[in-house]
Design a protein around this motif. Structure first.
Motif, PDB file in Angstrom:
ATOM      1  N   ARG A 137       0.815  -1.219   0.000  1.00 45.67           N
ATOM      2  CA  ARG A 137       0.000   0.000   0.000  1.00 45.67           C
ATOM      3  C   ARG A 137       0.847   1.266   0.000  1.00 45.67           C
ATOM      4  N   LEU A 138       2.105   1.145   0.347  1.00 47.10           N
ATOM      5  CA  LEU A 138       2.992   2.303   0.408  1.00 47.10           C
ATOM      6  C   LEU A 138       3.219   2.849  -1.003  1.00 47.10           C
ATOM      7  N   SER A 139       2.903   4.148  -1.205  1.00 50.56           N
ATOM      8  CA  SER A 139       3.017   4.712  -2.556  1.00 50.56           C
ATOM      9  C   SER A 139       3.867   5.972  -2.622  1.00 50.56           C
ATOM     10  N   PHE A 140       4.358   6.449  -1.461  1.00 53.55           N
ATOM     11  CA  PHE A 140       5.202   7.644  -1.456  1.00 53.55           C
ATOM     12  C   PHE A 140       6.274   7.492  -0.389  1.00 53.55           C
ATOM     13  N   LEU A 141       7.518   7.826  -0.755  1.00 53.07           N
ATOM     14  CA  LEU A 141       8.656   7.699   0.153  1.00 53.07           C
ATOM     15  C   LEU A 141       9.466   8.988   0.125  1.00 53.07           C
ATOM     16  N   ALA A 142       9.680   9.582   1.289  1.00 55.21           N
ATOM     17  CA  ALA A 142      10.539  10.760   1.420  1.00 55.21           C
ATOM     18  C   ALA A 142      11.700  10.388   2.333  1.00 55.21           C
ATOM     19  N   MET A 202       7.173   3.714  -7.057  1.00 54.24           N
ATOM     20  CA  MET A 202       6.435   4.681  -6.254  1.00 54.24           C
ATOM     21  C   MET A 202       7.035   6.060  -6.422  1.00 54.24           C
ATOM     22  N   GLU A 203       6.330   7.075  -5.953  1.00 52.29           N
ATOM     23  CA  GLU A 203       6.855   8.437  -5.969  1.00 52.29           C
ATOM     24  C   GLU A 203       7.834   8.602  -4.805  1.00 52.29           C
ATOM     25  N   ILE A 204       8.920   9.341  -5.058  1.00 52.79           N
ATOM     26  CA  ILE A 204       9.942   9.533  -4.030  1.00 52.79           C
ATOM     27  C   ILE A 204      10.359  10.995  -3.959  1.00 52.79           C
ATOM     28  N   ALA A 205      10.992  11.365  -2.852  1.00 52.41           N
ATOM     29  CA  ALA A 205      11.561  12.706  -2.686  1.00 52.41           C
ATOM     30  C   ALA A 205      12.766  12.615  -1.769  1.00 52.41           C
ATOM     31  N   SER A 206      13.851  13.285  -2.139  1.00 48.95           N
ATOM     32  CA  SER A 206      15.086  13.281  -1.350  1.00 48.95           C
ATOM     33  C   SER A 206      15.281  14.641  -0.685  1.00 48.95           C
ATOM     34  N   PHE A 207      15.739  14.605   0.577  1.00 48.60           N
ATOM     35  CA  PHE A 207      16.005  15.834   1.322  1.00 48.60           C
ATOM     36  C   PHE A 207      17.378  15.739   1.973  1.00 48.60           C
ATOM     37  N   GLN A 208      18.221  16.735   1.715  1.00 46.00           N
ATOM     38  CA  GLN A 208      19.574  16.761   2.248  1.00 46.00           C
ATOM     39  C   GLN A 208      19.800  18.083   2.949  1.00 46.00           C
ATOM     40  N   SER A 209      19.973  18.021   4.265  1.00 46.06           N
ATOM     41  CA  SER A 209      20.304  19.181   5.063  1.00 46.06           C
ATOM     42  C   SER A 209      21.068  18.647   6.262  1.00 46.06           C
ATOM     43  N   VAL A 210      20.680  19.039   7.485  1.00 51.55           N
ATOM     44  CA  VAL A 210      21.293  18.407   8.660  1.00 51.55           C
ATOM     45  C   VAL A 210      20.134  17.857   9.496  1.00 51.55           C
ATOM     46  N   CYS A 211      20.024  18.224  10.751  1.00 50.93           N
ATOM     47  CA  CYS A 211      19.053  17.598  11.647  1.00 50.93           C
ATOM     48  C   CYS A 211      17.609  17.817  11.217  1.00 50.93           C
ATOM     49  N   PHE A 240       9.241  14.646   6.437  1.00 57.51           N
ATOM     50  CA  PHE A 240       7.976  14.426   7.138  1.00 57.51           C
ATOM     51  C   PHE A 240       6.891  15.352   6.596  1.00 57.51           C
ATOM     52  N   LYS A 241       7.222  16.627   6.432  1.00 59.26           N
ATOM     53  CA  LYS A 241       6.222  17.581   5.928  1.00 59.26           C
ATOM     54  C   LYS A 241       5.844  17.261   4.492  1.00 59.26           C
ATOM     55  N   SER A 242       6.791  16.786   3.711  1.00 57.84           N
ATOM     56  CA  SER A 242       6.507  16.407   2.335  1.00 57.84           C
ATOM     57  C   SER A 242       5.458  15.295   2.290  1.00 57.84           C
ATOM     58  N   VAL A 243       5.632  14.266   3.124  1.00 58.69           N
ATOM     59  CA  VAL A 243       4.658  13.172   3.163  1.00 58.69           C
ATOM     60  C   VAL A 243       3.310  13.693   3.664  1.00 58.69           C
ATOM     61  N   GLU A 301      -3.001  13.250  -2.824  1.00 60.62           N
ATOM     62  CA  GLU A 301      -2.152  12.597  -3.822  1.00 60.62           C
ATOM     63  C   GLU A 301      -1.881  11.136  -3.469  1.00 60.62           C
ATOM     64  N   HIS A 302      -1.791  10.859  -2.167  1.00 57.44           N
ATOM     65  CA  HIS A 302      -1.541   9.494  -1.689  1.00 57.44           C
ATOM     66  C   HIS A 302      -2.344   9.259  -0.421  1.00 57.44           C
ATOM     67  N   ASP A 303      -2.530   7.983  -0.087  1.00 54.13           N
ATOM     68  CA  ASP A 303      -3.198   7.610   1.164  1.00 54.13           C
ATOM     69  C   ASP A 303      -2.229   7.057   2.190  1.00 54.13           C
ATOM     70  N   CYS A 304      -1.037   6.708   1.743  1.00 53.71           N
ATOM     71  CA  CYS A 304      -0.056   6.101   2.647  1.00 53.71           C
ATOM     72  C   CYS A 304       1.351   6.455   2.176  1.00 53.71           C
ATOM     73  N   GLY A 305       2.168   6.963   3.087  1.00 56.40           N
ATOM     74  CA  GLY A 305       3.541   7.315   2.747  1.00 56.40           C
ATOM     75  C   GLY A 305       4.448   7.140   3.942  1.00 56.40           C
ATOM     76  N   VAL A 306       5.743   7.175   3.705  1.00 57.50           N
ATOM     77  CA  VAL A 306       6.705   6.991   4.787  1.00 57.50           C
ATOM     78  C   VAL A 306       7.787   8.069   4.707  1.00 57.50           C
ATOM     79  N   ALA A 307       8.136   8.608   5.867  1.00 56.25           N
ATOM     80  CA  ALA A 307       9.268   9.526   5.990  1.00 56.25           C
ATOM     81  C   ALA A 307      10.363   8.806   6.751  1.00 56.25           C
ATOM     82  N   CYS A 308      11.580   8.858   6.241  1.00 58.15           N
ATOM     83  CA  CYS A 308      12.691   8.177   6.897  1.00 58.15           C
ATOM     84  C   CYS A 308      13.922   9.070   6.884  1.00 58.15           C
TER      85      CYS A 308
END
Length: 376
Positions: A86-91, A117-126, A133-136, A144-151
């Protein structure tokens, strides 16, 4: 239609066994007595007792950042009420990924091996985990999605091995210059966390409804404070590592070493405090009503500075309600807040209606992030 978004599961991955202070140099390596003495001073300041490293005492890498992130996601999925399909978005977020190119989310997706699936990359520090998280959150909120994960994952220890500092001592650096690197070397550690978000709460156990996420950069006012990939000449001018004739020359000039500018860091505290007070008014936040305050800070001594500053504002969350994993897990950078919430859920009997406030100040170039969650 207004769609509520919930954190329905969390996951964590901490590599290896907990490493106590007296064994640290067996993993990150011993450079010289001078740096070791500075390291012991840093440990007295940061209060960390144990941490985790994704490498062996011989410097062999046991994992990659992407592998650790994928393991944290699998852990979150194993605790959830849904099937992984069911996971369709990953940030995905990190301070420094395994590769220069491509993006970190692609690497994590590849390690997971789940469907396209749709993905998004974030590079900063803490605060990069909060960006993910905000992207998901917004993706689900918009329908746009019903289920996503922030890692988020960090593999800081690989940058602290002696080879990264080779030749630096011959330049006659003073103690303050050395502290810019040694503070991070003895504070940062490895690990990964993940939050699963859905547009419906769990049926059989607690969920956390996302009330809001607030994130702001003040890079217009500050130079880089925690940084890698550049060095300064005697005139104070910065030169990116990519502007050197070779990567080897950039390394020789100290452009790849991770550094922390303490003078700049302390100048950020009033800016963060002012933003917090504005947030209290704008969001009508009641600090005394917060049940759990997840405050990210890199050192116990910096916690003291935060407490003093917040107490002066009159908007202090009672210190008895603060929760941290710093002392047992170290500072895991972007993964810290994800791991903190995971541990809070594991250790505390959260009750419906309780509120969780997260606070993530990032010294990279002055970013601050807050989140408010309600237990349902």
């Amino acid at each position: 239609m207004d769609r509520s978004v919930y954190i329905t599961s969390t996951g964590a991955f901490l590599p290896g066994k907990p490493v106590p202070n007296e064994e640290m140099e067996q993993y990150i390596g011993e450079i010289n007595d001078r740096r070791s003495r500075l390291g012991r001073f840093v440990l007295r300041q940061n209060g960390i007792k144990t941490r985790h490293y994704a490498l062996t005492q011989d410097g062999v890498h046991l994992h990659s950042s992407a592998d650790m992130a994928a393991r944290a996601i699998r852990d979150a999925l194993s605790r959830s009420e849904i099937a992984a399909e069911r996971l369709s978005f990953l940030a995905a977020a990190t301070t420094q990924g395994d590769l220069l190119v491509p993006g970190f989310a692609s690497a994590v997706h590849g390690e997971l091996g789940l469907r396209p699936m749709e993905i998004a990359s974030f590079q900063s520090v803490c605060a990069s985990s909060m960006m993910a998280f905000k992207s998901v959150y917004l993706q689900l909120k918009a329908g746009e999605h019903d289920c996503g994960v922030a890692c988020a994952a960090e593999f800081s220890s690989r940058f602290f091995r002696p080879g990264f500092y080779a030749g630096r001592e011959q330049e006659g650096e003073d103690s303050s210059a050395l502290m810019e690197t040694e503070f991070l070397r003895w504070t940062l550690s490895d690990g990964a966390g993940a939050w699963l978000l859905e547009t419906r709460p769990n049926e059989g156990r607690r969920s956390l409804r996302v009330e809001w996420i607030d994130l702001c950069s003040y890079a217009d006012r500050f130079d880089p404070c925690m940084y890698a990939g550049t060095s300064r000449n005697r005139a104070g001018e910065r030169k990116p590592w990519s502007h050197y004739d070779s990567p080897a020359l950039a390394a020789q000039q100290g452009a790849v070493v991770l550094k922390q500018d303490f003078d700049l860091l302390y100048r950020m505290f009033p800016v963060w405090a002012k933003h917090y007070l504005e947030l209290v008014d704008r969001r009508r936040l009641r600090p005394g009503a917060i049940d759990h305050f997840l405050a990210h800070y890199s050192s116990h001594s910096l916690r003291g500075e935060m407490v003093k500053l917040l107490a002066k504002t009159g908007a202090m969350v009672p210190e008895a309600r603060w929760f941290t994993n710093l002392y047992s897990q170290g500072n895991t950078g972007a993964a810290s807040i994800l791991l903190m919430l995971h541990q809070l859920i594991e250790e505390r009997d959260l009750q419906p209606g309780q509120q969780v406030l997260g606070f993530i100040p990032e010294s990279g170039r002055c970013v601050i992030a807050f989140m408010l969650l309600t237990v349902v």
